[in-house]
Design an enzyme around this catalytic site. Structure first.
Site, PDB file in Angstrom:
ATOM      1  N   SER A 144       0.637  38.506  37.163  1.00 15.35           N
ATOM      2  CA  SER A 144       2.060  38.161  37.202  1.00 15.35           C
ATOM      3  C   SER A 144       2.750  39.146  38.139  1.00 15.35           C
ATOM      4  O   SER A 144       2.214  40.234  38.409  1.00 15.35           O
ATOM      5  CB  SER A 144       2.652  38.315  35.790  1.00 15.35           C
ATOM      6  OG  SER A 144       4.061  38.301  35.809  1.00 15.35           O
ATOM      7  N   TYR A 157       3.751  42.536  27.684  1.00 17.36           N
ATOM      8  CA  TYR A 157       3.350  41.664  28.801  1.00 17.36           C
ATOM      9  C   TYR A 157       3.182  42.489  30.081  1.00 17.36           C
ATOM     10  O   TYR A 157       2.197  42.332  30.805  1.00 17.36           O
ATOM     11  CB  TYR A 157       4.424  40.592  28.964  1.00 17.36           C
ATOM     12  CG  TYR A 157       4.096  39.469  29.916  1.00 17.36           C
ATOM     13  CD1 TYR A 157       3.315  38.389  29.505  1.00 17.36           C
ATOM     14  CD2 TYR A 157       4.574  39.463  31.223  1.00 17.36           C
ATOM     15  CE1 TYR A 157       3.034  37.338  30.366  1.00 17.36           C
ATOM     16  CE2 TYR A 157       4.297  38.422  32.100  1.00 17.36           C
ATOM     17  CZ  TYR A 157       3.536  37.364  31.661  1.00 17.36           C
ATOM     18  OH  TYR A 157       3.255  36.316  32.523  1.00 17.36           O
TER      19      TYR A 157
HETATM   20  P1  NAD Z   1       1.592  27.927  29.050  1.00 16.26           P
HETATM   21  O1  NAD Z   1       2.169  28.362  27.761  1.00 16.26           O
HETATM   22  O2  NAD Z   1       2.064  26.659  29.698  1.00 16.26           O
HETATM   23  O3  NAD Z   1      -0.009  27.833  28.938  1.00 16.26           O
HETATM   24  C1  NAD Z   1      -0.757  28.825  28.306  1.00 16.26           C
HETATM   25  C2  NAD Z   1      -2.146  28.320  28.040  1.00 16.26           C
HETATM   26  O4  NAD Z   1      -2.860  29.338  27.311  1.00 16.26           O
HETATM   27  C3  NAD Z   1      -2.175  27.050  27.169  1.00 16.26           C
HETATM   28  O5  NAD Z   1      -3.226  26.208  27.583  1.00 16.26           O
HETATM   29  C4  NAD Z   1      -2.456  27.613  25.782  1.00 16.26           C
HETATM   30  O6  NAD Z   1      -3.080  26.675  24.907  1.00 16.26           O
HETATM   31  C5  NAD Z   1      -3.407  28.753  26.134  1.00 16.26           C
HETATM   32  N1  NAD Z   1      -3.518  29.730  25.060  1.00 16.26           N
HETATM   33  C6  NAD Z   1      -2.526  30.427  24.454  1.00 16.26           C
HETATM   34  N2  NAD Z   1      -3.041  31.183  23.464  1.00 16.26           N
HETATM   35  C7  NAD Z   1      -4.378  30.952  23.446  1.00 16.26           C
HETATM   36  C8  NAD Z   1      -5.454  31.427  22.656  1.00 16.26           C
HETATM   37  N3  NAD Z   1      -5.271  32.299  21.662  1.00 16.26           N
HETATM   38  N4  NAD Z   1      -6.695  30.964  22.943  1.00 16.26           N
HETATM   39  C9  NAD Z   1      -6.910  30.058  23.928  1.00 16.26           C
HETATM   40  N5  NAD Z   1      -5.925  29.583  24.715  1.00 16.26           N
HETATM   41  C10 NAD Z   1      -4.676  30.018  24.464  1.00 16.26           C
HETATM   42  O7  NAD Z   1       1.792  29.182  30.033  1.00 16.26           O
HETATM   43  P2  NAD Z   1       1.777  29.318  31.633  1.00 16.26           P
HETATM   44  O8  NAD Z   1       3.149  29.646  32.057  1.00 16.26           O
HETATM   45  O9  NAD Z   1       1.044  28.208  32.277  1.00 16.26           O
HETATM   46  O10 NAD Z   1       0.943  30.684  31.758  1.00 16.26           O
HETATM   47  C11 NAD Z   1      -0.394  30.741  32.229  1.00 16.26           C
HETATM   48  C12 NAD Z   1      -0.660  32.145  32.752  1.00 16.26           C
HETATM   49  O11 NAD Z   1       0.193  32.416  33.863  1.00 16.26           O
HETATM   50  C13 NAD Z   1      -0.404  33.248  31.718  1.00 16.26           C
HETATM   51  O12 NAD Z   1      -1.394  34.257  31.836  1.00 16.26           O
HETATM   52  C14 NAD Z   1       0.954  33.782  32.137  1.00 16.26           C
HETATM   53  O13 NAD Z   1       1.145  35.109  31.743  1.00 16.26           O
HETATM   54  C15 NAD Z   1       0.855  33.637  33.645  1.00 16.26           C
HETATM   55  N6  NAD Z   1       2.135  33.637  34.335  1.00 16.26           N
HETATM   56  C16 NAD Z   1       3.071  32.679  34.070  1.00 16.26           C
HETATM   57  C17 NAD Z   1       4.265  32.698  34.782  1.00 16.26           C
HETATM   58  C18 NAD Z   1       5.332  31.672  34.556  1.00 16.26           C
HETATM   59  O14 NAD Z   1       6.443  31.849  35.078  1.00 16.26           O
HETATM   60  N7  NAD Z   1       5.071  30.594  33.845  1.00 16.26           N
HETATM   61  C19 NAD Z   1       4.507  33.693  35.735  1.00 16.26           C
HETATM   62  C20 NAD Z   1       3.534  34.646  35.954  1.00 16.26           C
HETATM   63  C21 NAD Z   1       2.348  34.606  35.276  1.00 16.26           C
END
Ligand code: NAD
Length: 261
Positions: A144, A157
């Site tokens: 991130s 985080y």
């Molecule tokens: P999201 O909530 O849409 O998806 C998260 C995924 O992780 C889902 O498939 C969920 O089922 C899975 N998950 C959660 N807990 C779990 C567990 N205990 N076991 C197995 N799977 C589990 O989130 P997202 O925004 O798509 O985030 C994905 C990644 O990208 C994360 O690592 C997040 O930190 C990172 N990220 C997101 C953003 C953003 O703005 N959305 C920015 C930077 C980084």
């Protein structure tokens, strides 16, 4: 578009958001997929079917809970047993908790560190022997912008994502010259369920004004626009290409200028 035909990819947390976008990109490129993540059986069956239709020759959902090291190892070992290979590992599963550090519930700290930081360690540790045997591998950790800079009320985080960037560098050094690369991708705001929750909290504090909440959030992101899962998938595919063979240990930003400030 079938640059990854014959290859096998594991994408953690790929039932939603960024992980699902990455899985779609890898499917179109012809990779077989092991997807993972939470969700109702019907939703997961729909995703499996969609990824097959998109071009993945084989798609399997492994229900490993990313807080449980033994389940993570079972997912990786099960992939190698099923396909006799594991070429691409995308550590994407992640959760967020927003709270000032004094009020941060210790159990939320533990969960954020387990899913966002320890799970990539366990998956990499289990995947590397197969990648070393094949003398080829791509490990891509979804970190991130918070792997590079901090924001208030996100101590767990920020700590986890800085840890992911560090883990990436350590693995890149240990795998140098082996045909394996390990990189982090550092996105800023992507409109996914994880971010929608934060929009909802801010909008509630602004009398239900979602547009004002998004405007407030975008003060940190000079582009003023959300990054898309498809754009992140594009970067993943580039990292899997021959052109990226010498990119390793990098923290690649895709952040609309967030960390340029
Ligand atoms: P999201 O909530 O849409 O998806 C998260 C995924 O992780 C889902 O498939 C969920 O089922 C899975 N998950 C959660 N807990 C779990 C567990 N205990 N076991 C197995 N799977 C589990 O989130 P997202 O925004 O798509 O985030 C994905 C990644 O990208 C994360 O690592 C997040 O930190 C990172 N990220 C997101 C953003 C953003 O703005 N959305 C920015 C930077 C980084």
């Amino acid at each position: 578009m079938t640059a990854l035909a014959g290859k096998v990819a594991v994408v953690t947390g790929s039932t939603s958001g960024i992980g699902l976008g990455i899985a779609r990109g890898l499917a179109v490129a012809g990779a077989s997929l092991v997807i993972n993540g939470l969700g109702e059986r019907k939703l997961i069956e729909g995703i499996v079917g969609e990824l097959r239709d998109a071009g993945a020759p084989d798609v399997f959902h492994h229900p490993a809970d990313m807080t449980r090291p033994e389940e993570i190892v079972s997912m990786i070992e099960g992939t190698v047993t099923r396909h006799r290979r594991l070429d691409v590992l995308v550590n994407n599963a992640g959760i967020q908790h927003v709270s000032p550090v004094e009020q941060f519930p210790p159990e939320r700290w533990d969960a954020v560190i387990a899913i966002n930081l320890s799970a990539p360690f366990h998956a990499i540790r289990a995947a590397l022997p197969q990648m070393r045997r094949a003398r080829w591998g791509r490990i891509i950790n979804i970190a991130s912008a918070h792997g590079l800079v901090a924001s208030r009320d996100k101590s767990a985080y920020v700590a986890a994502k800085h840890g992911v960037v560090g883990l990436t560098k350590a693995v890149a050094i240990e795998t140098g010259g082996s045909g394996i690369t390990c990189n982090s991708i550092c996105p800023a705001w992507v409109l996914t369920p994880l971010v929608q929750k934060q929009i909802d909290v801010r909008a509630a504090a602004l009398g239900g004004d979602e547009a004002a909440a998004i405007k407030q959030m975008m003060q940190s992101q000079p582009s003023g626009e959300f990054i898309t899962p498809e754009q992140i998938a594009g970067l993943v595919l580039f990292l899997c290409s021959a052109a990226a063979a010498q990119i390793t240990g990098a923290a690649l930003t895709i952040d609309g200028g967030w960390t340029a400030q």
